[in-house]
Write a protein that holds these residues in place. Structure first.
Motif, PDB file in Angstrom:
ATOM      1  N   LEU A 110      51.236 -10.822  58.142  1.00  0.00           N
ATOM      2  CA  LEU A 110      50.340 -10.940  59.486  1.00  0.00           C
ATOM      3  C   LEU A 110      50.835 -10.079  60.648  1.00  0.00           C
ATOM      4  CD1 LEU A 110      47.874 -12.189  60.683  1.00  0.00           C
ATOM      5  CD2 LEU A 110      49.105 -13.902  61.542  1.00  0.00           C
ATOM      6  N   ASP A 111      52.033 -10.422  60.728  1.00  0.00           N
ATOM      7  CA  ASP A 111      52.979  -9.681  62.080  1.00  0.00           C
ATOM      8  C   ASP A 111      52.916  -7.825  61.591  1.00  0.00           C
ATOM      9  OD1 ASP A 111      53.267 -12.084  62.353  1.00  0.00           O
ATOM     10  OD2 ASP A 111      55.534 -12.070  62.951  1.00  0.00           O
ATOM     11  N   LYS A 112      52.945  -7.805  60.179  1.00  0.00           N
ATOM     12  CA  LYS A 112      53.014  -6.454  60.030  1.00  0.00           C
ATOM     13  C   LYS A 112      51.734  -5.583  60.155  1.00  0.00           C
ATOM     14  CE  LYS A 112      54.017  -3.573  55.841  1.00  0.00           C
ATOM     15  NZ  LYS A 112      54.201  -3.506  54.534  1.00  0.00           N
ATOM     16  N   MET A 130      55.382 -18.279  50.884  1.00  0.00           N
ATOM     17  CA  MET A 130      54.907 -17.103  51.183  1.00  0.00           C
ATOM     18  C   MET A 130      55.832 -15.954  51.272  1.00  0.00           C
ATOM     19  SD  MET A 130      52.478 -18.150  54.494  1.00  0.00           S
ATOM     20  CE  MET A 130      52.165 -16.271  54.886  1.00  0.00           C
ATOM     21  N   GLN A 131      55.349 -14.847  51.037  1.00  0.00           N
ATOM     22  CA  GLN A 131      56.411 -13.651  50.682  1.00  0.00           C
ATOM     23  C   GLN A 131      56.318 -12.696  52.049  1.00  0.00           C
ATOM     24  OE1 GLN A 131      58.428 -13.179  48.018  1.00  0.00           O
ATOM     25  NE2 GLN A 131      57.500 -15.027  47.478  1.00  0.00           N
ATOM     26  N   ASP A 132      57.510 -12.485  52.535  1.00  0.00           N
ATOM     27  CA  ASP A 132      57.358 -11.726  53.912  1.00  0.00           C
ATOM     28  C   ASP A 132      57.329 -10.226  53.186  1.00  0.00           C
ATOM     29  OD1 ASP A 132      57.914 -13.375  55.734  1.00  0.00           O
ATOM     30  OD2 ASP A 132      60.129 -13.203  56.036  1.00  0.00           O
ATOM     31  N   ASP A 133      57.171  -9.413  54.139  1.00  0.00           N
ATOM     32  CA  ASP A 133      56.763  -7.947  53.914  1.00  0.00           C
ATOM     33  C   ASP A 133      57.805  -7.279  54.430  1.00  0.00           C
ATOM     34  OD1 ASP A 133      55.438  -5.803  52.564  1.00  0.00           O
ATOM     35  OD2 ASP A 133      53.548  -6.212  53.257  1.00  0.00           O
ATOM     36  N   LEU A 177      43.505  -8.327  58.498  1.00  0.00           N
ATOM     37  CA  LEU A 177      43.680  -9.488  59.443  1.00  0.00           C
ATOM     38  C   LEU A 177      43.235 -10.962  58.942  1.00  0.00           C
ATOM     39  CD1 LEU A 177      42.802  -8.334  63.187  1.00  0.00           C
ATOM     40  CD2 LEU A 177      45.161  -9.100  62.094  1.00  0.00           C
ATOM     41  N   LEU A 178      41.918 -11.066  58.344  1.00  0.00           N
ATOM     42  CA  LEU A 178      41.601 -12.397  58.050  1.00  0.00           C
ATOM     43  C   LEU A 178      42.126 -12.640  56.397  1.00  0.00           C
ATOM     44  CD1 LEU A 178      37.610 -12.212  58.283  1.00  0.00           C
ATOM     45  CD2 LEU A 178      39.187 -13.776  59.450  1.00  0.00           C
ATOM     46  N   GLU A 179      42.603 -11.654  55.679  1.00  0.00           N
ATOM     47  CA  GLU A 179      43.216 -11.808  54.597  1.00  0.00           C
ATOM     48  C   GLU A 179      44.618 -12.511  54.672  1.00  0.00           C
ATOM     49  OE1 GLU A 179      43.230  -8.636  51.942  1.00  0.00           O
ATOM     50  OE2 GLU A 179      45.360  -9.418  51.256  1.00  0.00           O
ATOM     51  N   ASN A 180      45.140 -12.000  55.914  1.00  0.00           N
ATOM     52  CA  ASN A 180      46.460 -12.657  55.951  1.00  0.00           C
ATOM     53  C   ASN A 180      46.609 -13.656  56.636  1.00  0.00           C
ATOM     54  OD1 ASN A 180      48.627 -10.531  55.218  1.00  0.00           O
ATOM     55  ND2 ASN A 180      47.310  -9.120  56.224  1.00  0.00           N
ATOM     56  N   ILE A 181      45.724 -14.263  57.414  1.00  0.00           N
ATOM     57  CA  ILE A 181      45.709 -15.568  57.950  1.00  0.00           C
ATOM     58  C   ILE A 181      45.230 -16.658  57.008  1.00  0.00           C
ATOM     59  CG2 ILE A 181      43.036 -15.653  58.695  1.00  0.00           C
ATOM     60  CD1 ILE A 181      46.142 -16.760  60.843  1.00  0.00           C
ATOM     61  N   ASN A 182      44.381 -16.006  56.014  1.00  0.00           N
ATOM     62  CA  ASN A 182      44.194 -17.024  54.834  1.00  0.00           C
ATOM     63  C   ASN A 182      45.475 -17.374  53.991  1.00  0.00           C
ATOM     64  OD1 ASN A 182      41.606 -16.674  55.025  1.00  0.00           O
ATOM     65  ND2 ASN A 182      41.187 -15.277  53.473  1.00  0.00           N
ATOM     66  N   MET A 190      49.847 -14.346  67.113  1.00  0.00           N
ATOM     67  CA  MET A 190      49.779 -12.970  66.245  1.00  0.00           C
ATOM     68  C   MET A 190      48.386 -12.593  65.918  1.00  0.00           C
ATOM     69  SD  MET A 190      52.956 -11.743  66.777  1.00  0.00           S
ATOM     70  CE  MET A 190      52.343 -10.350  65.648  1.00  0.00           C
ATOM     71  N   PHE A 191      47.470 -13.681  65.395  1.00  0.00           N
ATOM     72  CA  PHE A 191      46.383 -13.322  64.925  1.00  0.00           C
ATOM     73  C   PHE A 191      45.457 -12.900  66.094  1.00  0.00           C
ATOM     74  CE2 PHE A 191      42.110 -14.809  63.937  1.00  0.00           C
ATOM     75  CZ  PHE A 191      41.650 -14.078  62.698  1.00  0.00           C
TER      76      PHE A 191
END
Lengths: 314, 520
Positions: free
Chosen positions: B256-258, B243-246, B198-203, B147-148
């Motif tokens: 990340l997928d969002k 981890m919270q889903d969105d 993108l980077l924030e979400n991979i973090n 995904m990333f």
């Protein structure tokens, strides 16, 4: 099948604050080289861009070899080649590269078509040079090569001779005549009317966005069969001589300068007829010291049309 | 091979242009990997920190080459061709629009794509796989990496395509090359934001802690807080916040997928936009169905993406549709000839031609009007009252009808104003005129009125369409609350109505003089 390569009917093109082309209707037969002439701002380039399908007119129809160029511009491009007055080449690519690109665009067999056009336009000596390193004359040739690589039926050239030296102009003239021999219909605009004379077979006069005249070679010949002959006299013309000269003139009129030393008459332009005229003058003891038949050229014709048009406007 | 692609590849693919960024990337990656020799306070394996360093080094160098340089390259295919006057040859070639677009987008950036695909992406995948700890992985690591990577690739495509669209659009408006290049700055800034997301979400996939790092704070203990709490995931001595889903509307989706989905959406529409504007440049005239679909899908999709519950309401698309309407109106208002052609086609009953020349702002206005009708029917169904006669929060649904009507009226007023600005010969730079008008109408006037006579006064003259404060609705819908402020409501509508009438009158005058000018 239509014998016209270009058919335009009721074409109107507007700029936001003026009409650039108004009710243009023309038919250009196949195989002609038509000179498109007119003053600056007459609409020549706009008309050419419309014919090339690069600008969409407000109304009217344009057909290039039977293809409606307004509604199918890309299809029409397979039938026509166009070179604008201020075209540019891909400076960093070689001549061969740009020709290969154009051949690829037209889905032609690349090697064969590039080799053929290089030979036709005689650009073998520069084919491996970068376009940015070419002189204006060579660039013009390469530009034409790009425009004709797909052997279009119609070629439209906007001011192709501008910026060319006399030698390059002469070569351009030869190229155009060669392309015409191959069956191409050419529409060419230029300010240098004497040069158009060398190769054009018809003249289209455009002024203020309107077609003022469309003269073919035959019509032009008929018009130029009569020309003005300027006769210089060593002594002022006498009334008796004047009557005789009037009788010799085609339109029974003469024009005399103020000092009565130069007389202009209208006469047939053929060499035999001019010889008879000169003999007649000498037989009548008219004191001829100079004899100058002036050829009616495309330029004079154009100027006459322009003058008539101005008079009508007044 | 696509000749447009080959032409650009020949121009761009030189050993120096290929080797220089490659060497810089490899050196940077090497430096990123070897520069980390110690673990951090989280006590995670050394590979985690090396992966993190490698990721940031690669992303930084990648940003310079793919986004900054790549954007410049793919847009200079337009600006360079226009300035060296070879554009006409491309216009004259019978190449299809898609081939030209593909050739320009990917041919001009071929070196970047070669380095990205063969070196950048493997390095990124390696970096991320090391960066994400093997324990407490919220999902299969390969899915996260995929995904990333997909997000990164789409991000590059979206940036290039959007920049291409922006520059071509600017040049079509007959603005100079410098203006077109200046437009790249906001594109790059927006691109940076998405890259950052993108980077924030991979973090988020890497934040985990060791038991030893748990801070005993206010009597909280590892056992009481972590082991018994529901907000943590625990594996041995390791823990992490769940981890919270969105959400996309009511669909649960990992963050990340969002963001990848959002970038994919932008990439898709940027490519479609570039394709359509290129077709327009090549003298194709298309029916406006693509714009119609975009007008509907973009606001609805983005409304679902937003985290704000308010923006997820039905009102968000209304404002976005209005912004899109104003954008296309500013683009089209000056094209008098297109209007003339459109009217002539209607008079001649040439409907297909008329559809092709239909202004996009009119399509947008119709979509807006349809949306208003939808709200008019749907919103009252959602509203409910509680027994004692006071209105409930759901009553707010009713206000949407009024808001929609205001937006519609303001849109009509702005459309008229834009045309007056563009058709008035004395205004030499109508685009700037439009910006000034919007500033005065929606920023300066309300601020001045607010300062002079208080908040209500500013709402009376210019309803700021982007304002989402409920207090506006309290004023505008005051008859629903009490009768005293009903007068304010009447005054508001009178002022808005008279503004429309004045603009309508001015527009009609300027239309007549423009028509007379054209007839001459």
């Amino acid at each position: 099948m239509s014998q016209n390569a270009i058919t335009v009917s009721s074409l109107n093109y507007y700029y936001p604050d003026k009409k650039a082309l108004e009710n243009i209707t023309i038919q250009i037969p196949k195989g002609e080289i038509t000179a498109l002439v007119g003053p600056n701002g007459a609409g020549k380039s706009t008309l050419m861009r419309c014919l090339a399908g690069l600008d969409s007119p407000f109304s009217g129809e344009i057909s290039i070899c039977g293809i409606d160029i307004i509604n199918n511009p890309r299809q029409g491009h397979s039938k026509l080649g166009y070179l604008s007055d201020d075209f540019g080449l891909y400076e960093e690519l070689t001549v061969k590269d740009v020709l290969e690109y154009m051949a690829g665009c037209h889905e032609l067999p690349i090697k064969d078509s590039v080799d053929t056009v290089i030979k036709r336009l005689k650009i073998e000596s520069v084919q491996d040079k970068k376009c940015g390193a070419l002189s204006r004359g060579w660039k013009q040739r390469v530009g034409i090569a790009m425009a004709v690589i797909h052997m279009p039926e119609v070629l439209i050239l906007d001011e192709p001779a501008s910026g060319l030296d006399p030698e390059a102009r002469s070569e351009l003239s030869t190229i155009l005549k060669d392309l015409q021999k191959e069956g191409m219909t050419i529409l060419v605009s230029s300010h240098i009317l004497s040069e158009l004379e060398e190769y054009s077979t018809a003249m289209l006069v455009l002024r203020d966005g309107k077609i003022k005249d469309h003269i073919t070679l035959e019509q032009q010949k008929a018009l130029t069969s009569i020309s003005s002959v300027h006769i210089g006299l060593s002594s002022p013309v006498t009334p008796a001589q004047k009557i005789h000269l009037e009788n010799l003139s085609q339109d029974k009129k003469i024009s005399v300068t103020e000092n009565r030393h130069t007389v202009t008459i209208q006469h047939k332009n053929e060499p035999e007829q001019l010889n008879i005229l000169l003999k007649s003058l000498l037989d009548e003891n008219i004191p001829v010291c100079s004899f100058t038949p002036s050829q009616s050229t495309l330029q004079t014709l154009y100027l006459e049309i322009a003058q008539t048009d101005k008079n009508q406007d007044k | 091979m696509n000749p447009e692609f080959r032409k650009h590849a020949k121009l761009e693919l030189t050993p120096l242009r290929l080797l220089l960024p490659l060497v810089v990337l490899l050196l940077g990656a090497w430096a990123g990997w070897v520069s980390v020799t110690e673990i951090g306070w989280e006590n995670l394996p050394l590979e985690h920190y090396k992966g993190e360093s490698l990721l940031y080094w690669t992303c930084s160098i990648g940003f310079i080459f793919t986004i900054l340089w790549g954007t410049y390259l793919c847009t200079s295919t337009i600006t360079e061709e226009v300035s060296q006057k070879s554009w006409t040859f491309m216009e004259l070639s019978p190449l299809s629009t898609s081939k030209i677009l593909f050739g320009k987008l990917f041919g001009s950036t071929i070196t970047i794509w070669i380095i990205t695909l063969f070196f950048g992406i493997p390095i990124l995948a390696f970096a991320v796989s090391n960066y994400i700890p093997d324990i407490l992985a919220p999902r299969n690591e390969n899915i996260t990496i995929t995904m990333f990577i997909a997000g990164v690739l789409l991000w590059i495509v979206a940036t290039h395509a959007f920049a291409f669209f922006t520059v071509l659009g600017t040049l079509k408006l007959k603005l100079p090359k410098s203006a077109a290049l200046a437009m790249l700055i906001p594109v790059i800034i927006v691109s940076m934001i998405f890259g950052g997301l993108l980077l924030e979400n991979i973090n988020d996939y890497t934040t985990m802690h060791h038991k030893s790092n748990f801070t005993n704070y206010n009597g909280l203990t590892w056992e009481s807080e972590v082991l018994k709490g529901n907000n943590y995931e625990v594996e041995g001595d390791w823990y992490r916040y769940k981890m919270q889903d969105d959400n996309w509307y009511d669909f649960r989706i990992p963050q990340l997928d969002k963001i990848t989905l959002l970038i994919a959406f932008i990439a898709f529409w940027s490519i479609i936009g570039s394709y359509r504007i290129l077709r327009e440049t090549l003298q194709y005239k298309d029916t406006p169905w693509v714009w119609f679909i975009f007008m509907i899908t973009a606001p609805l999709f983005l409304s679902g993406v937003s985290n704000s519950k308010y923006e997820q309401t039905l009102e968000f698309p209304l404002y976005m549709m209005n912004i899109l309407l104003l954008l296309v109106c500013a683009k089209e208002a000056g094209d008098i000839i297109a209007y003339k052609t459109w009217i002539r086609s209607i008079k001649e009953k040439s409907w297909k031609q008329a559809l092709k020349y239909t202004p996009l702002w009119l399509i947008s206005f119709m979509v807006l009007a349809l949306y208003f009708l939808f709200l008019f029917v749907y919103s009252p169904l959602q509203a409910s009252f509680i027994k004692d006669g006071q209105f409930s929060l759901k009553m707010i649904e009713l206000y949407k009808i009024n808001s929609a009507l205001i937006v519609l009226c303001c849109a009509l007023k702005d459309i008229l104003a834009f045309h007056i600005i563009f058709w008035w010969k004395k205004i030499r730079r109508p685009l700037i005129g439009v910006v000034v008008y919007l500033l005065i109408a929606y920023v300066i006037a309300p601020v001045i009125l607010h300062t002079l006579w208080g908040q209500n006064a500013s709402f009376l003259v210019a309803h700021p369409i982007f304002e989402i404060d409920y207090s506006i609705k309290n004023i505008l819908n005051s008859p629903l609350l009490n009768n005293n402020t009903g007068i304010i409501n009447m005054i508001y509508w009178s002022i808005l109505g008279s503004q429309i009438l004045v603009f309508g009158f001015l527009f009609n005058r300027i239309r007549k003089s423009t028509q007379e000018r054209l007839e001459r």
